[in-house]
Design a protein around this motif. Structure first.
Motif, mmCIF file in Angstrom:
data_model
loop_
_atom_site.group_PDB
_atom_site.id
_atom_site.type_symbol
_atom_site.label_atom_id
_atom_site.label_comp_id
_atom_site.label_asym_id
_atom_site.label_seq_id
_atom_site.Cartn_x
_atom_site.Cartn_y
_atom_site.Cartn_z
ATOM 1 N N TYR A 6 -0.942 9.503 40.121
ATOM 2 C CA TYR A 6 -0.013 10.535 39.669
ATOM 3 C C TYR A 6 1.435 10.117 39.889
ATOM 4 N N ALA A 7 1.687 9.328 40.907
ATOM 5 C CA ALA A 7 3.038 8.775 41.092
ATOM 6 C C ALA A 7 3.376 7.817 39.961
ATOM 7 N N ARG A 8 2.400 7.046 39.508
ATOM 8 C CA ARG A 8 2.626 6.149 38.367
ATOM 9 C C ARG A 8 2.822 6.943 37.079
ATOM 10 N N THR A 12 6.113 6.966 34.671
ATOM 11 C CA THR A 12 6.032 6.731 33.229
ATOM 12 C C THR A 12 6.686 7.878 32.466
ATOM 13 N N ALA A 13 6.397 9.109 32.869
ATOM 14 C CA ALA A 13 7.010 10.270 32.221
ATOM 15 C C ALA A 13 8.529 10.236 32.382
ATOM 16 N N GLN A 14 8.984 9.890 33.568
ATOM 17 C CA GLN A 14 10.428 9.828 33.817
ATOM 18 C C GLN A 14 11.076 8.763 32.948
ATOM 19 N N ARG A 15 10.443 7.619 32.821
ATOM 20 C CA ARG A 15 10.992 6.531 32.013
ATOM 21 C C ARG A 15 11.077 6.925 30.534
ATOM 22 N N THR A 48 16.935 15.926 33.103
ATOM 23 C CA THR A 48 16.709 15.115 31.914
ATOM 24 C C THR A 48 15.517 15.732 31.206
ATOM 25 N N LEU A 49 15.677 16.009 29.909
ATOM 26 C CA LEU A 49 14.650 16.766 29.204
ATOM 27 C C LEU A 49 14.544 16.358 27.744
ATOM 28 N N SER A 74 11.808 16.189 33.127
ATOM 29 C CA SER A 74 11.423 15.183 34.109
ATOM 30 C C SER A 74 11.480 15.791 35.505
ATOM 31 N N SER A 75 10.407 15.603 36.261
ATOM 32 C CA SER A 75 10.376 16.118 37.630
ATOM 33 C C SER A 75 11.092 15.179 38.593
ATOM 34 N N PHE A 76 11.370 13.969 38.154
ATOM 35 C CA PHE A 76 12.005 12.960 38.997
ATOM 36 C C PHE A 76 13.460 13.346 39.239
#
Length: 119
Positions: A6-8, A12-15, A48-49, A74-76
């Motif tokens: 889930y961290a990966r 990926t979602a953040q990128r 960031t959205l 993004s949750s990051f």
């Protein structure tokens, strides 16, 4: 315990959101104190959205309306978890969150926030 997959997925979602998304804000409105009164406090959090229109097949007229948008946040680096009732500013338009899914599969890591928002 956090699952490393889930961290990966979060990374990926953040990128992807950073690459294809835009800067926006999540606004949380805190109501005035019930005893002392005062004005509501609006706190803005940078995010960031990616705002996207719903496909026509998902618009049913009761749960998802014609003007609703789906916003991937993004949750990051976001210091809050968006909630129903918060406001999101994207493309200069302020949307109100009417439904939210944190995509938290292991109970620890929020992969990405997927919000149904209405102008």
């Amino acid at each position: 315990m956090a699952n490393p997959i889930y961290a990966r997925l979060q990374a990926t979602a953040q990128r992807l959101i950073a690459k294809y998304g835009q800067a926006g804000t999540v606004k949380r409105i805190t109501p005035p104190d019930p005893v002392y009164g005062g004005d509501p406090v609006v706190t803005s959090y940078p995010a960031t959205l990616v705002p996207m229109a719903y496909e026509a097949r998902y618009i049913d007229g009761s749960v998802i309306l014609a003007g609703d948008v789906q916003i991937y946040i993004s949750s990051f680096g976001l210091s809050i978890t968006p909630q129903v009732g918060d406001h999101v500013v994207a493309n200069g338009i302020e949307y109100s969150i009417v439904n939210m899914d944190p995509n938290n599969f292991d109970g620890v890591t929020n992969v990405v926030y997927i919000c149904q928002a209405r102008a």
